[in-house]
Design a protein around this motif. Structure first.
Motif, PDB file in Angstrom:
ATOM      1  N   ALA A  13     -21.835  19.165 -41.275  1.00  0.00           N
ATOM      2  CA  ALA A  13     -22.707  19.666 -40.210  1.00  0.00           C
ATOM      3  C   ALA A  13     -21.922  19.960 -38.941  1.00  0.00           C
ATOM      4  O   ALA A  13     -22.180  20.965 -38.254  1.00  0.00           O
ATOM      5  CB  ALA A  13     -23.810  18.641 -39.925  1.00  0.00           C
ATOM      6  N   LEU A  14     -20.948  19.130 -38.619  1.00  0.00           N
ATOM      7  CA  LEU A  14     -20.113  19.401 -37.441  1.00  0.00           C
ATOM      8  C   LEU A  14     -19.318  20.688 -37.625  1.00  0.00           C
ATOM      9  O   LEU A  14     -19.167  21.486 -36.681  1.00  0.00           O
ATOM     10  CB  LEU A  14     -19.176  18.217 -37.199  1.00  0.00           C
ATOM     11  CG  LEU A  14     -19.806  16.959 -36.590  1.00  0.00           C
ATOM     12  CD1 LEU A  14     -18.825  15.816 -36.581  1.00  0.00           C
ATOM     13  CD2 LEU A  14     -20.279  17.251 -35.169  1.00  0.00           C
ATOM     14  N   ALA A  15     -18.791  20.916 -38.858  1.00  0.00           N
ATOM     15  CA  ALA A  15     -18.038  22.158 -39.105  1.00  0.00           C
ATOM     16  C   ALA A  15     -18.939  23.376 -38.954  1.00  0.00           C
ATOM     17  O   ALA A  15     -18.530  24.411 -38.378  1.00  0.00           O
ATOM     18  CB  ALA A  15     -17.416  22.115 -40.500  1.00  0.00           C
ATOM     19  N   GLU A  16     -20.158  23.299 -39.462  1.00  0.00           N
ATOM     20  CA  GLU A  16     -21.097  24.407 -39.309  1.00  0.00           C
ATOM     21  C   GLU A  16     -21.402  24.657 -37.825  1.00  0.00           C
ATOM     22  O   GLU A  16     -21.456  25.808 -37.378  1.00  0.00           O
ATOM     23  CB  GLU A  16     -22.384  24.087 -40.066  1.00  0.00           C
ATOM     24  CG  GLU A  16     -22.238  24.134 -41.576  1.00  0.00           C
ATOM     25  CD  GLU A  16     -22.046  25.563 -42.081  1.00  0.00           C
ATOM     26  OE1 GLU A  16     -22.582  26.491 -41.438  1.00  0.00           O
ATOM     27  OE2 GLU A  16     -21.348  25.749 -43.089  1.00  0.00           O
ATOM     28  N   THR A  17     -21.603  23.608 -37.101  1.00  0.00           N
ATOM     29  CA  THR A  17     -21.899  23.765 -35.673  1.00  0.00           C
ATOM     30  C   THR A  17     -20.723  24.380 -34.929  1.00  0.00           C
ATOM     31  O   THR A  17     -20.892  25.263 -34.063  1.00  0.00           O
ATOM     32  CB  THR A  17     -22.243  22.390 -35.071  1.00  0.00           C
ATOM     33  OG1 THR A  17     -23.368  21.836 -35.757  1.00  0.00           O
ATOM     34  CG2 THR A  17     -22.570  22.522 -33.597  1.00  0.00           C
ATOM     35  N   VAL A  18     -19.511  23.953 -35.262  1.00  0.00           N
ATOM     36  CA  VAL A  18     -18.316  24.513 -34.606  1.00  0.00           C
ATOM     37  C   VAL A  18     -18.188  25.996 -34.927  1.00  0.00           C
ATOM     38  O   VAL A  18     -17.881  26.823 -34.048  1.00  0.00           O
ATOM     39  CB  VAL A  18     -17.071  23.725 -35.046  1.00  0.00           C
ATOM     40  CG1 VAL A  18     -15.804  24.463 -34.624  1.00  0.00           C
ATOM     41  CG2 VAL A  18     -17.104  22.331 -34.442  1.00  0.00           C
ATOM     42  N   GLU A  40     -18.328  29.007 -32.168  1.00  0.00           N
ATOM     43  CA  GLU A  40     -17.204  29.951 -31.958  1.00  0.00           C
ATOM     44  C   GLU A  40     -17.695  31.393 -31.991  1.00  0.00           C
ATOM     45  O   GLU A  40     -17.292  32.215 -31.161  1.00  0.00           O
ATOM     46  CB  GLU A  40     -16.144  29.713 -33.029  1.00  0.00           C
ATOM     47  CG  GLU A  40     -15.359  28.419 -32.822  1.00  0.00           C
ATOM     48  CD  GLU A  40     -14.340  28.189 -33.926  1.00  0.00           C
ATOM     49  OE1 GLU A  40     -14.435  28.892 -34.970  1.00  0.00           O
ATOM     50  OE2 GLU A  40     -13.480  27.308 -33.767  1.00  0.00           O
ATOM     51  N   GLU A  41     -18.572  31.704 -32.966  1.00  0.00           N
ATOM     52  CA  GLU A  41     -19.107  33.069 -33.020  1.00  0.00           C
ATOM     53  C   GLU A  41     -19.911  33.396 -31.761  1.00  0.00           C
ATOM     54  O   GLU A  41     -19.806  34.494 -31.217  1.00  0.00           O
ATOM     55  CB  GLU A  41     -19.974  33.206 -34.270  1.00  0.00           C
ATOM     56  CG  GLU A  41     -19.203  33.110 -35.573  1.00  0.00           C
ATOM     57  CD  GLU A  41     -20.118  33.216 -36.781  1.00  0.00           C
ATOM     58  OE1 GLU A  41     -21.338  33.411 -36.570  1.00  0.00           O
ATOM     59  OE2 GLU A  41     -19.633  33.105 -37.932  1.00  0.00           O
ATOM     60  N   SER A  61     -18.432  22.374 -25.641  1.00  0.00           N
ATOM     61  CA  SER A  61     -18.979  21.862 -26.896  1.00  0.00           C
ATOM     62  C   SER A  61     -17.952  21.943 -28.015  1.00  0.00           C
ATOM     63  O   SER A  61     -17.837  21.014 -28.840  1.00  0.00           O
ATOM     64  CB  SER A  61     -20.239  22.653 -27.280  1.00  0.00           C
ATOM     65  OG  SER A  61     -21.229  22.524 -26.272  1.00  0.00           O
ATOM     66  N   LEU A  62     -17.190  23.049 -28.051  1.00  0.00           N
ATOM     67  CA  LEU A  62     -16.147  23.186 -29.075  1.00  0.00           C
ATOM     68  C   LEU A  62     -15.082  22.105 -28.899  1.00  0.00           C
ATOM     69  O   LEU A  62     -14.602  21.536 -29.877  1.00  0.00           O
ATOM     70  CB  LEU A  62     -15.514  24.579 -29.002  1.00  0.00           C
ATOM     71  CG  LEU A  62     -16.371  25.734 -29.534  1.00  0.00           C
ATOM     72  CD1 LEU A  62     -15.687  27.060 -29.266  1.00  0.00           C
ATOM     73  CD2 LEU A  62     -16.619  25.566 -31.035  1.00  0.00           C
ATOM     74  N   ASN A  63     -14.737  21.822 -27.652  1.00  0.00           N
ATOM     75  CA  ASN A  63     -13.729  20.796 -27.404  1.00  0.00           C
ATOM     76  C   ASN A  63     -14.205  19.428 -27.886  1.00  0.00           C
ATOM     77  O   ASN A  63     -13.435  18.648 -28.446  1.00  0.00           O
ATOM     78  CB  ASN A  63     -13.413  20.746 -25.907  1.00  0.00           C
ATOM     79  CG  ASN A  63     -12.457  19.628 -25.566  1.00  0.00           C
ATOM     80  OD1 ASN A  63     -12.869  18.551 -25.103  1.00  0.00           O
ATOM     81  ND2 ASN A  63     -11.163  19.862 -25.771  1.00  0.00           N
ATOM     82  N   ILE A  64     -15.522  19.154 -27.682  1.00  0.00           N
ATOM     83  CA  ILE A  64     -16.052  17.853 -28.105  1.00  0.00           C
ATOM     84  C   ILE A  64     -16.167  17.780 -29.618  1.00  0.00           C
ATOM     85  O   ILE A  64     -15.684  16.827 -30.252  1.00  0.00           O
ATOM     86  CB  ILE A  64     -17.429  17.608 -27.438  1.00  0.00           C
ATOM     87  CG1 ILE A  64     -17.250  17.415 -25.935  1.00  0.00           C
ATOM     88  CG2 ILE A  64     -18.112  16.385 -28.049  1.00  0.00           C
ATOM     89  CD1 ILE A  64     -18.558  17.313 -25.183  1.00  0.00           C
TER      90      ILE A  64
END
Length: 506
Positions: free
Chosen positions: A362-367, A371-372, A482-485
């Motif tokens: 889920a974290l990978a999907e959110t990242v 990014e997009e 958010s990406l950094n976190i």
């Protein structure tokens, strides 16, 4: 007949005459009428020789009141003969009931009657103080004897009540001692089980701390990204699963700590109760042994009252029973909790691993989605900057056009001023040129207002573009935060997640 006339039947009755009827006395201030021999002017031959006064048998002494005494003073008589001066009857408070006003002449002053004098003698001779002293002595001795008898009864009753109170205190003290021993033993056993439980719970703190730290780090995202996304849901589930796994250990440990505090509080409360009962028991025993002959008696003023913290007997009995009952209830709760410690712990290491994988996915999907979105926001920011530049150029063009329109307005106004104020007399007429200049001035004013309105609209659009630019920049910063976190900080934290092997090894 003359002798009978001069003899007063009320004071000096004749021995030959027996008074059968009750004598009627005059009321003070009333006159006896024609019976007074001195009521008329003096006539020779009226004076009679003295007659001896005869008192009835058993009469009191002559200086005391007699049955034949009268309260009226008119019997003394006042006339032209005698030591009395002429006067008239009147009321006076000094004379009491005589009703005779004091008569003054050159020989004497008369104020009271003989009856009053005898009554005064009786008043003086009556031993009122002596009788009162004797009565006071007798009554006082009797009252003192009754008082001491009542005091002895009260003291005996008080001693009985104190003995009863000592029995009650001894009974409740023994009950409290038994309860105190039981709770003390329970505290020692529970403390040993708590020590064993802490070692089992120690390894479960790491995964829960990691999950909670991830959630705490995600709270540092800016407001637009504070959403309950899939990663947030999975992290919450991860915390819940960790809590389920360590429920028997960590939650039970918290319950054990709470139960230990309750046990200690119950022990402290029952110890205070036991101490209070010991002090009260000692004081009541000392009070029961005290007598009026004891050498430890002192005055204590103001103690014959209810203290501020005094309670009723019903509340005391309720408190004693409730204190023991509460302690027993807490001890039984502790025994039940110790039995729960022996419950077998389900193996949840695989569930932890699966939940960790779900969270990482889920974290990978959110990242990826973030990014997009960040890339798209950057493109919109570039377009917005170009639009801002274009609208600023448009505003400059409109302002230049407005300056040109203002020059034409000056030209038309100057022409109108010359034609209005420089043409003399009848030459200042409303010709076609005048109408044309006025129409031109009106059109120029309308054009100027239209250009001003367009400039305002353009500036409004530029303000909106600038605001949108700020929003885009803020959103880009938010997404990068958010990406950094999610991509960097959470990855470093979750790298320390214990494996199922480590969890199973304890």
């Amino acid at each position: 007949m003359a002798a009978n006339t001069l003899t007063c039947p009320n004071i000096c009755p004749n021995v030959d005459r027996v008074v059968e009827n009750t004598p009627e006395y005059l009321v003070g201030g009333m006159s006896s009428g024609s019976e007074n021999p001195f009521a008329s002017p003096y006539v020779p031959g009226l004076i009679q020789p003295p007659e001896k006064k005869i008192y009835p048998p058993g009469a009191p002494p002559r200086y005391l009141p007699q049955p034949t005494d009268s309260t009226s003073g008119d019997i003394l008589g006042m006339g032209p003969v005698g030591p009395w001066a002429s006067g008239h009857l009147d009321w006076t408070p000094q004379a009491g009931t005589t009703g005779v006003r004091p008569v003054v002449d050159k020989y004497s002053i008369t104020r009271y009657s003989t009856g009053e004098w005898r009554k005064y003698n009786e008043f003086i001779l009556t031993p009122r103080a002596t009788d009162k002293a004797k009565a006071t002595d007798v009554n006082t001795r009797k009252d003192v004897a009754n008082a001491f008898m009542k005091l002895d009864n009260k003291q005996a009753d008080t001693n009985k009540q104190l003995e009863k109170r000592l029995k009650d205190l001894s009974y409740w003290k023994n009950q409290v001692e038994d309860t105190l021993k039981a709770i003390t033993e329970e505290i020692h056993i529970l403390d040993e089980d708590r020590t064993r439980l802490k070692g089992a719970c120690r390894i479960l703190n790491m995964p829960e701390a990691i999950s909670r730290e991830c959630l705490e780090l995600r709270t540092n995202r800016y407001e637009p990204d504070l959403v309950r996304d899939d990663a947030e849901q999975e992290l919450i589930k991860e915390v819940a699963i960790v809590g389920e796994i360590r429920r028997v250990f960590n939650n039970t440990l918290a319950k054990v700590e709470e139960q230990m505090a309750m046990n200690k509080a119950a022990k402290t409360s029952i110890e205070f109760d036991w101490s209070d009962k010991m002090v009260s028991l000692k004081g009541d025993r000392q009070n029961l042994n005290l007598t009026p002959e004891s050498n430890l008696l002192l005055y204590h003023p103001g103690v014959a009252r209810w203290p501020e913290n005094a309670t009723t007997l019903e509340y005391w009995e309720h408190f004693c029973s409730e204190s023991i009952q509460n302690c027993d209830v807490i001890r039984k709760m502790s025994e039940n909790l110790r039995r729960d410690l022996s419950t077998i712990i389900t193996n949840g290491s695989q569930d932890m691993k699966l939940q960790a994988e779900r969270t990482n996915y889920a974290l990978a999907e959110t990242v990826s989605a973030t990014e997009e979105l960040c890339k798209k926001l950057e493109e919109n920011l570039k377009d917005n900057l170009q639009k801002i530049a274009d609208i600023e150029n448009l505003i400059d063009y409109l302002k230049d056009s407005l300056r040109k329109v203002d020059e034409r307005a000056k030209l038309a106004m100057t022409r109108l001023h010359v034609r209005n104020y420089d043409r003399p007399n009848v030459e200042n007429c409303r010709d076609e040129a005048q109408y044309a200049l006025i129409a031109e001035a009106k059109f120029i004013k309308e054009t100027s207002e239209s250009l001003c309105e367009k400039i305002r609209e353009a500036e409004t659009v530029r303000s909106e573009l600038l605001k949108y630019r700020g929003d885009l920049e803020k959103e880009i910063a938010c997404k990068r935060k958010s990406l950094n976190i999610d991509q960097d900080r959470l990855a470093r934290v979750r790298a320390h997640m214990p494996t199922p092997e480590e969890f199973a090894a304890g």
